[in-house]
Design a protein around this motif. Structure first.
Motif, PDB file in Angstrom:
ATOM      1  N   PHE A 230      -2.899-113.932   4.094  1.00  0.00           N
ATOM      2  CA  PHE A 230      -3.112-115.321   4.491  1.00  0.00           C
ATOM      3  C   PHE A 230      -3.733-116.134   3.352  1.00  0.00           C
ATOM      4  N   LEU A 231      -4.196-115.464   2.300  1.00  0.00           N
ATOM      5  CA  LEU A 231      -4.795-116.156   1.160  1.00  0.00           C
ATOM      6  C   LEU A 231      -3.756-116.512   0.098  1.00  0.00           C
ATOM      7  N   TYR A 232      -2.769-115.651  -0.065  1.00  0.00           N
ATOM      8  CA  TYR A 232      -1.767-115.871  -1.102  1.00  0.00           C
ATOM      9  C   TYR A 232      -0.465-115.189  -0.703  1.00  0.00           C
ATOM     10  N   ASN A 233       0.615-115.677  -1.257  1.00  0.00           N
ATOM     11  CA  ASN A 233       1.934-115.118  -1.001  1.00  0.00           C
ATOM     12  C   ASN A 233       2.323-114.204  -2.156  1.00  0.00           C
ATOM     13  N   GLN A 234       2.629-112.943  -1.854  1.00  0.00           N
ATOM     14  CA  GLN A 234       3.041-111.992  -2.875  1.00  0.00           C
ATOM     15  C   GLN A 234       4.559-111.862  -2.873  1.00  0.00           C
ATOM     16  N   GLU A 235       5.103-111.613  -4.043  1.00  0.00           N
ATOM     17  CA  GLU A 235       6.558-111.536  -4.167  1.00  0.00           C
ATOM     18  C   GLU A 235       6.943-110.427  -5.133  1.00  0.00           C
ATOM     19  N   LEU A 236       7.945-109.652  -4.740  1.00  0.00           N
ATOM     20  CA  LEU A 236       8.599-108.730  -5.659  1.00  0.00           C
ATOM     21  C   LEU A 236      10.024-109.236  -5.825  1.00  0.00           C
ATOM     22  N   ALA A 237      10.293-109.871  -6.946  1.00  0.00           N
ATOM     23  CA  ALA A 237      11.600-110.491  -7.191  1.00  0.00           C
ATOM     24  C   ALA A 237      12.469-109.564  -8.027  1.00  0.00           C
ATOM     25  N   HIS A 238      13.758-109.501  -7.680  1.00  0.00           N
ATOM     26  CA  HIS A 238      14.686-108.641  -8.413  1.00  0.00           C
ATOM     27  C   HIS A 238      16.052-109.308  -8.448  1.00  0.00           C
ATOM     28  N   ASN A 239      16.520-109.616  -9.644  1.00  0.00           N
ATOM     29  CA  ASN A 239      17.867-110.143  -9.827  1.00  0.00           C
ATOM     30  C   ASN A 239      18.452-109.530 -11.091  1.00  0.00           C
ATOM     31  N   GLN A 240      19.620-109.998 -11.510  1.00  0.00           N
ATOM     32  CA  GLN A 240      20.284-109.380 -12.655  1.00  0.00           C
ATOM     33  C   GLN A 240      19.542-109.617 -13.967  1.00  0.00           C
ATOM     34  N   ASP A 241      18.660-110.609 -13.987  1.00  0.00           N
ATOM     35  CA  ASP A 241      17.961-110.942 -15.227  1.00  0.00           C
ATOM     36  C   ASP A 241      16.577-110.317 -15.330  1.00  0.00           C
ATOM     37  N   GLU A 242      15.894-110.128 -14.202  1.00  0.00           N
ATOM     38  CA  GLU A 242      14.509-109.670 -14.259  1.00  0.00           C
ATOM     39  C   GLU A 242      14.078-109.035 -12.948  1.00  0.00           C
ATOM     40  N   ILE A 243      13.029-108.243 -13.036  1.00  0.00           N
ATOM     41  CA  ILE A 243      12.362-107.693 -11.863  1.00  0.00           C
ATOM     42  C   ILE A 243      10.870-107.807 -12.122  1.00  0.00           C
ATOM     43  N   TYR A 244      10.144-108.388 -11.165  1.00  0.00           N
ATOM     44  CA  TYR A 244       8.727-108.629 -11.421  1.00  0.00           C
ATOM     45  C   TYR A 244       7.950-108.815 -10.120  1.00  0.00           C
ATOM     46  N   PHE A 245       6.635-108.595 -10.222  1.00  0.00           N
ATOM     47  CA  PHE A 245       5.694-108.914  -9.148  1.00  0.00           C
ATOM     48  C   PHE A 245       4.937-110.170  -9.543  1.00  0.00           C
ATOM     49  N   SER A 246       4.727-111.048  -8.558  1.00  0.00           N
ATOM     50  CA  SER A 246       3.979-112.277  -8.792  1.00  0.00           C
ATOM     51  C   SER A 246       3.319-112.702  -7.487  1.00  0.00           C
ATOM     52  N   TYR A 247       2.431-113.667  -7.571  1.00  0.00           N
ATOM     53  CA  TYR A 247       1.805-114.195  -6.360  1.00  0.00           C
ATOM     54  C   TYR A 247       1.459-115.664  -6.565  1.00  0.00           C
ATOM     55  N   GLU A 248       1.347-116.378  -5.455  1.00  0.00           N
ATOM     56  CA  GLU A 248       0.963-117.788  -5.463  1.00  0.00           C
ATOM     57  C   GLU A 248      -0.052-118.026  -4.357  1.00  0.00           C
ATOM     58  N   SER A 249      -1.005-118.893  -4.616  1.00  0.00           N
ATOM     59  CA  SER A 249      -2.002-119.240  -3.612  1.00  0.00           C
ATOM     60  C   SER A 249      -1.381-120.140  -2.554  1.00  0.00           C
ATOM     61  N   TYR A 250      -1.692-119.866  -1.273  1.00  0.00           N
ATOM     62  CA  TYR A 250      -1.234-120.763  -0.212  1.00  0.00           C
ATOM     63  C   TYR A 250      -1.938-122.113  -0.309  1.00  0.00           C
ATOM     64  N   ASN A 251      -3.192-122.058  -0.718  1.00  0.00           N
ATOM     65  CA  ASN A 251      -3.985-123.281  -0.864  1.00  0.00           C
ATOM     66  C   ASN A 251      -4.103-123.560  -2.354  1.00  0.00           C
ATOM     67  N   SER A 252      -3.243-124.435  -2.875  1.00  0.00           N
ATOM     68  CA  SER A 252      -3.095-124.595  -4.320  1.00  0.00           C
ATOM     69  C   SER A 252      -4.384-124.884  -5.083  1.00  0.00           C
ATOM     70  N   PRO A 253      -5.375-125.583  -4.510  1.00  0.00           N
ATOM     71  CA  PRO A 253      -6.606-125.761  -5.283  1.00  0.00           C
ATOM     72  C   PRO A 253      -7.431-124.483  -5.432  1.00  0.00           C
ATOM     73  N   SER A 254      -7.082-123.410  -4.689  1.00  0.00           N
ATOM     74  CA  SER A 254      -7.861-122.175  -4.758  1.00  0.00           C
ATOM     75  C   SER A 254      -7.841-121.609  -6.174  1.00  0.00           C
ATOM     76  N   ILE A 255      -8.985-121.140  -6.615  1.00  0.00           N
ATOM     77  CA  ILE A 255      -9.115-120.521  -7.930  1.00  0.00           C
ATOM     78  C   ILE A 255      -9.175-119.018  -7.722  1.00  0.00           C
ATOM     79  N   MET A 256      -8.186-118.306  -8.225  1.00  0.00           N
ATOM     80  CA  MET A 256      -8.124-116.863  -8.013  1.00  0.00           C
ATOM     81  C   MET A 256      -7.468-116.180  -9.197  1.00  0.00           C
ATOM     82  N   MET A 257      -7.646-114.865  -9.260  1.00  0.00           N
ATOM     83  CA  MET A 257      -7.021-114.086 -10.320  1.00  0.00           C
ATOM     84  C   MET A 257      -7.067-112.605  -9.966  1.00  0.00           C
ATOM     85  N   LEU A 258      -6.254-111.838 -10.666  1.00  0.00           N
ATOM     86  CA  LEU A 258      -6.240-110.383 -10.576  1.00  0.00           C
ATOM     87  C   LEU A 258      -6.625-109.876 -11.957  1.00  0.00           C
TER      88      LEU A 258
END
Length: 459
Positions: A230-258
């Protein structure tokens, strides 16, 4: 005449744009550079770029990016392997279009190192924390980035950054820890997306696995907490060009990091505005997260002491040595005879994907039948956790199994065990009855007969 007028208008527009960018607080051009004590500030005042001395280091300087609200927490470092010992160092854009860090003699300390010449280069610190180099004329096109810091992560994954692979170029995006709190040079630990079977993120100590998340479940990795979704949206994207893990904050002003720490611990941090400090939302590995903590054919259970125990169907090889990692061996000599069956373990991080087979066209029943045909097949599960389909089979020893806690994703795995003989089944039933009706039960097998001795239990 009209062509000449158009040329003057176009030239004036380019001149005006360059002057405007050179005066912006978030950009560097060939006409504008920054020195020690000066900073770039992103347009939303979220990130800053400048020179810093890490930890207790007094003489070494580095060029880095940090959240403006937490300048002591560096999220990216340019010259990790080349500390600045010259107080007159300057960051600028060179005549050939490269972003360069120069010493007092104009020697290059660090460079973006792009090969193509750029006519109108501009470097900009974006609101995402990404430092980008663009051609001002093509600034708004989809392929405008000539270079970007997001392609060269340090120890921190910001929202929108990627950990994974560019499948066309073979370039890998991964985190590397600092050597220590005082030294941002590359340390011993890396965090990268392992794609050799099913994608999972693993932390390595050098070339040795230290922690793995388990495969992707569709919303998170199986050994990662699901309650944080509920804090951030995680994504595992896979297409012919790339495969990667990423995330985005649901509340854009939130300051976060891994952040990957020098000790090998990875932490999910979110800024607490009220306390002006970082809150640790998630940290890994825990005791059971350390790779192979309990050895082969065993499981680690965090909320149980001791944490390690052999899987069902296995026993500790040496009862005299109870230290872990131990060696769990088959407890039945009848292994792989007719009648073998599987027990289901729910909510676990599955064994590491060492000797495995994947068939995405099988269902779970077919997977079980296929596993039974092969004596070296030790376990099976869905290969596609997102859709609940496919077949994943393990062969050989089962390594790095742990029981996930209730707020972690986990998955189900079917472990092969010898079938229970009729005598064993009856004994188990009688003992269960005895527990419920307060009797002591002693069972002896004589030839093919079962002798049951029952004594009353004083209560």
């Amino acid at each position: 005449m009209e062509n000449l007028l158009c040329f003057y208008i176009f030239s004036f527009w380019i001149f005006f744009l360059i002057v405007k960018l050179s005066l912006a607080a978030d950009t560097i051009t060939p006409a504008r550079s920054i020195r020690d004590g000066e900073k770039l500030v992103s347009s939303s005042q979220t990130f800053e770029l400048g020179f810093f001395s890490p930890g207790n280091s007094r003489y070494s300087k580095y060029l880095g990016i940090w959240y403006k609200k937490s300048p002591e927490t560096i999220v990216w470092v340019a010259n990790r392997n080349s500390p600045i010992l010259d107080p007159s160092a300057v960051l600028t854009v060179s005549s050939n279009g490269n972003l360069v860090l120069l010493n007092v003699t104009k020697g290059i300390i660090w460079s973006s190192n792009i090969s193509r010449k750029v006519e109108n280069p501009v470097a900009q610190l974006q609101d995402t924390g990404n430092l980008v180099l663009v051609d001002v004329i093509r600034k708004n096109t989809s392929e405008s980035y000539l270079w970007q810091s997001f392609d060269y992560p340090s120890d921190t994954l910001l929202p929108g950054m990627k950990v994974g692979w560019n499948l066309k170029t073979g370039v890998e995006w991964y985190l590397t820890s600092w050597r220590s709190a005082d030294d941002p040079s590359p340390g011993n630990f890396t965090s990268r997306l392992d794609i050799h079977v099913l994608p999972e993120i693993c932390i390595y100590n050098g070339s040795v696995k230290y922690f793995c998340t388990g495969p992707w479940s569709g919303v998170a990795f199986v050994a990662a907490p699901s309650y944080t979704n509920f804090l951030y949206n995680q994504e595992l994207a896979h297409n012919q060009d790339e495969i990667y893990f990423s995330y985005e904050s649901y509340n854009s002003p939130s300051i976060m990091m891994l952040k990957l720490n020098p000790s090998g611990t990875v932490q999910r941090l979110i800024w607490n505005e009220r306390n002006a400090a970082w809150d640790v939302v998630y940290s890994a590995p825990n005791v059971c997260g350390v790779y192979g903590k309990c050895g082969a054919n065993s499981i680690c259970i965090l909320d149980k002491g001791p944490n390690c125990e052999c899987l069902k169907g296995f026993k500790l090889k040496s009862q005299d040595n109870q230290t872990w990692p131990g060696k769990c061996e088959r407890s039945h000599s009848s292994y792989c005879k007719s009648g073998d069956q599987f027990i289901k373990l729910d909510g676990i991080k599955a064994p590491d994907l060492l000797q495995v087979s994947v068939n995405d066209n099988m269902n779970l029943k077919q997977c079980e039948a296929e596993c039974l045909k092969n004596c070296t097949c030790r376990a099976y599960a869905y290969s596609n956790l997102t859709e609940g389909s496919g077949c994943l089979m393990w062969f050989g020893d089962l390594i790095d199994i742990s029981k996930t806690l209730g707020n972690f994703t986990g998955q189900s795995v079917y472990i092969r065990v010898p079938a229970l003989g009729p005598g064993t089944i009856i004994i188990a039933i009688l003992k269960l009855i005895a527990q419920n009706f307060h009797f002591f039960v002693t069972v002896r097998l004589c030839s093919k007969s079962i002798i049951l001795l029952v004594e009353s239990k004083c209560i």
